[in-house]
Write a protein that holds these residues in place. Structure first.
Motif, PDB file in Angstrom:
ATOM      1  N   PHE A   1      -2.562   7.220   6.810  1.00  0.00           N
ATOM      2  CA  PHE A   1      -3.539   7.163   5.707  1.00  0.00           C
ATOM      3  C   PHE A   1      -2.857   6.479   4.524  1.00  0.00           C
ATOM      4  O   PHE A   1      -1.939   7.019   3.922  1.00  0.00           O
ATOM      5  CB  PHE A   1      -4.014   8.564   5.315  1.00  0.00           C
ATOM      6  CG  PHE A   1      -5.208   8.534   4.409  1.00  0.00           C
ATOM      7  CD1 PHE A   1      -6.490   8.621   4.920  1.00  0.00           C
ATOM      8  CD2 PHE A   1      -5.056   8.398   3.032  1.00  0.00           C
ATOM      9  CE1 PHE A   1      -7.596   8.586   4.089  1.00  0.00           C
ATOM     10  CE2 PHE A   1      -6.152   8.354   2.183  1.00  0.00           C
ATOM     11  CZ  PHE A   1      -7.426   8.449   2.727  1.00  0.00           C
ATOM     12  N   TRP A   2      -3.367   5.289   4.210  1.00  0.00           N
ATOM     13  CA  TRP A   2      -2.765   4.471   3.168  1.00  0.00           C
ATOM     14  C   TRP A   2      -3.849   4.060   2.182  1.00  0.00           C
ATOM     15  O   TRP A   2      -5.011   3.869   2.553  1.00  0.00           O
ATOM     16  CB  TRP A   2      -2.130   3.215   3.765  1.00  0.00           C
ATOM     17  CG  TRP A   2      -1.005   3.495   4.722  1.00  0.00           C
ATOM     18  CD1 TRP A   2      -1.093   4.035   5.965  1.00  0.00           C
ATOM     19  CD2 TRP A   2       0.385   3.218   4.510  1.00  0.00           C
ATOM     20  NE1 TRP A   2       0.125   4.133   6.549  1.00  0.00           N
ATOM     21  CE2 TRP A   2       1.068   3.632   5.680  1.00  0.00           C
ATOM     22  CE3 TRP A   2       1.108   2.666   3.454  1.00  0.00           C
ATOM     23  CZ2 TRP A   2       2.445   3.517   5.816  1.00  0.00           C
ATOM     24  CZ3 TRP A   2       2.484   2.540   3.594  1.00  0.00           C
ATOM     25  CH2 TRP A   2       3.143   2.969   4.761  1.00  0.00           C
ATOM     26  N   TYR A   3      -3.482   3.934   0.906  1.00  0.00           N
ATOM     27  CA  TYR A   3      -4.431   3.468  -0.094  1.00  0.00           C
ATOM     28  C   TYR A   3      -3.807   2.309  -0.856  1.00  0.00           C
ATOM     29  O   TYR A   3      -2.598   2.187  -0.975  1.00  0.00           O
ATOM     30  CB  TYR A   3      -4.832   4.601  -1.047  1.00  0.00           C
ATOM     31  CG  TYR A   3      -3.673   5.279  -1.747  1.00  0.00           C
ATOM     32  CD1 TYR A   3      -3.228   4.850  -2.995  1.00  0.00           C
ATOM     33  CD2 TYR A   3      -3.042   6.373  -1.161  1.00  0.00           C
ATOM     34  CE1 TYR A   3      -2.171   5.465  -3.622  1.00  0.00           C
ATOM     35  CE2 TYR A   3      -1.969   6.991  -1.779  1.00  0.00           C
ATOM     36  CZ  TYR A   3      -1.540   6.538  -3.016  1.00  0.00           C
ATOM     37  OH  TYR A   3      -0.489   7.151  -3.629  1.00  0.00           O
ATOM     38  N   ARG A   4      -4.670   1.461  -1.377  1.00  0.00           N
ATOM     39  CA  ARG A   4      -4.230   0.202  -1.965  1.00  0.00           C
ATOM     40  C   ARG A   4      -3.729   0.401  -3.394  1.00  0.00           C
ATOM     41  O   ARG A   4      -4.224   1.238  -4.136  1.00  0.00           O
ATOM     42  CB  ARG A   4      -5.374  -0.812  -1.980  1.00  0.00           C
ATOM     43  CG  ARG A   4      -5.956  -1.085  -0.607  1.00  0.00           C
ATOM     44  CD  ARG A   4      -7.082  -2.101  -0.687  1.00  0.00           C
ATOM     45  NE  ARG A   4      -7.731  -2.255   0.598  1.00  0.00           N
ATOM     46  CZ  ARG A   4      -7.275  -3.036   1.575  1.00  0.00           C
ATOM     47  NH1 ARG A   4      -6.179  -3.732   1.369  1.00  0.00           N
ATOM     48  NH2 ARG A   4      -7.904  -3.111   2.721  1.00  0.00           N
ATOM     49  N   ARG A   5      -2.756  -0.424  -3.753  1.00  0.00           N
ATOM     50  CA  ARG A   5      -2.302  -0.482  -5.129  1.00  0.00           C
ATOM     51  C   ARG A   5      -3.145  -1.496  -5.902  1.00  0.00           C
ATOM     52  O   ARG A   5      -3.842  -2.327  -5.327  1.00  0.00           O
ATOM     53  CB  ARG A   5      -0.829  -0.906  -5.191  1.00  0.00           C
ATOM     54  CG  ARG A   5       0.126   0.033  -4.481  1.00  0.00           C
ATOM     55  CD  ARG A   5       1.529  -0.544  -4.550  1.00  0.00           C
ATOM     56  NE  ARG A   5       2.474   0.252  -3.782  1.00  0.00           N
ATOM     57  CZ  ARG A   5       3.741  -0.084  -3.590  1.00  0.00           C
ATOM     58  NH1 ARG A   5       4.191  -1.228  -4.113  1.00  0.00           N
ATOM     59  NH2 ARG A   5       4.541   0.677  -2.892  1.00  0.00           N
TER      60      ARG A   5
ATOM     61  N   ASN B   1      -8.341   3.500   7.677  1.00  0.00           N
ATOM     62  CA  ASN B   1      -7.713   4.810   7.813  1.00  0.00           C
ATOM     63  C   ASN B   1      -8.301   5.616   8.958  1.00  0.00           C
ATOM     64  O   ASN B   1      -7.858   6.732   9.217  1.00  0.00           O
ATOM     65  CB  ASN B   1      -7.846   5.597   6.507  1.00  0.00           C
ATOM     66  CG  ASN B   1      -6.944   5.033   5.408  1.00  0.00           C
ATOM     67  OD1 ASN B   1      -5.787   4.716   5.661  1.00  0.00           O
ATOM     68  ND2 ASN B   1      -7.482   4.882   4.212  1.00  0.00           N
TER      69      ASN B   1
ATOM     70  N   MET C   1       0.839  -1.198   0.000  1.00  0.00           N
ATOM     71  CA  MET C   1       0.000   0.000   0.000  1.00  0.00           C
ATOM     72  C   MET C   1       0.871   1.244   0.000  1.00  0.00           C
ATOM     73  O   MET C   1       1.976   1.247   0.552  1.00  0.00           O
ATOM     74  CB  MET C   1      -0.926  -0.015   1.215  1.00  0.00           C
ATOM     75  CG  MET C   1      -1.864  -1.218   1.260  1.00  0.00           C
ATOM     76  SD  MET C   1      -2.828  -1.337   2.787  1.00  0.00           S
ATOM     77  CE  MET C   1      -3.936   0.059   2.581  1.00  0.00           C
TER      78      MET C   1
END
Length: 314
Positions: free
Chosen positions: A226-230, A258, A219
């Motif tokens: 705050f992380w977002y997925r690949r 998050n 991620m």
């Protein structure tokens, strides 16, 4: 008649010289032998000196070394009593176990010095008592250090015991609430580092496991919380969670949120991070117990042998 008398010469001086030479040679031979014996005896140390050195070693050096070794037990016991407990350790009852360990170290210190004091009167009982206590301490040290594979879930503060306690959902809910109330992730929420990718090795285990998703989730971070997925998300980590009496399996990547109040507090990585945080102190105690028990075993055995050697010579 008087003119015809002959005078026979007397060779007394020659005979006297021969006798004198013989006497000199006979007297010089014992002197030579005695000098050779003195030289051979001077090469060997006298028996009295060896006895004196051995008595000094028995009476002074060995007991003093053993006493100073036992002082480390006293110092470590005091350190455990006054050492600050890690946050949320009281949920698992670790402060009580820490107090029991300190009292046990103090007891071994007292028994070791009593055995030193009574070594001349009761050498065999003192050796047997110390061997039993020190072998038990060695076994406990192997369990704390993770060397002994025969760790049971009932033996407190070992690696198996920690994992069993933390993986229990009731215990973890209490630990999770405590970790959140202590603000384990507050520093990352309000003071996120600017350098990316974030260096996880500099973070404590509990912050690395609870405040960030695992590295295997692949991620990207907007900030530390705050992380977002690949799109090419890797293989998820599996963990067990309880849903209304049934056990389901979700990955740590799917458990990540998050939301500051959720983050990865339900992740297996968070549980293992908590275990690593509280386990280090007990691992250090295990290494200390292994080293000091072996040294005291050797020291008391040498004292026992030296005491019997002194009695045999006496």
């Amino acid at each position: 008649m008087a003119d015809s008398a002959q005078v026979v010469p007397v060779e007394e001086p020659a005979a006297t010289a021969t006798a004198t030479a013989t006497a000199i040679t006979t007297t010089s031979e014992p002197e030579a032998k005695s000098s050779d014996q003195m030289e051979s005896q001077s090469d060997k140390p006298p028996v009295g000196t060896l006895v004196t050195i051995m008595n000094l070693f028995t009476i002074g050096v060995l007991p003093i070394c053993t006493f100073f070794l036992s002082l480390t037990l006293l110092g470590y016991a005091v350190w455990l009593l006054y050492m600050r407990s890690y946050d949320c350790e009281d949920i698992l009852g670790l402060p009580r176990i820490q107090t029991i360990a300190s009292v046990g170290l103090l007891a071994v210190f007292v028994v070791s010095n009593v055995a030193l004091f009574l070594r001349r009167k009761f050498p065999m009982p003192a050796l047997v008592v110390m061997f039993v206590i020190l072998l038990l301490m060695l076994f406990i040290g192997l369990a704390y250090a993770g060397v002994n594979e025969m760790q049971t879930r009932r033996f407190p503060a070992t690696g198996t015991w920690f994992k069993f306690k933390v993986m229990d959902n009731v215990n973890w809910n209490n630990i999770k609430s405590c970790v959140y109330d202590k603000g384990a992730c507050n520093e990352l929420v309000y003071g996120s580092p600017k350098d990316k990718p974030y260096n996880r090795r500099k973070l404590p285990p509990i912050k690395n496991g609870c405040c960030m998703p695992p590295e295997t989730c692949n991620m990207d971070a907007l900030n530390t919380t705050f992380w977002y997925r690949r799109k090419d998300e890797g293989q998820p980590l599996k963990t067990e969670v309880l849903y209304g009496g049934t056990v389901g399996r979700l990955s740590d990547c799917q458990l990540w949120r998050n939301d500051w109040s959720v983050l990865c507090y339900d992740c297996r990585s968070c549980k293992l991070g908590f275990v690593r945080s509280v386990r280090r102190k007990w691992w250090q105690l295990g290494v200390f117990l292994i080293v000091i028990s072996i040294l005291l075993l050797i020291s008391h055995l040498l004292i026992f042998l030296a005491t019997f050697w002194e009695r045999f010579k006496g």
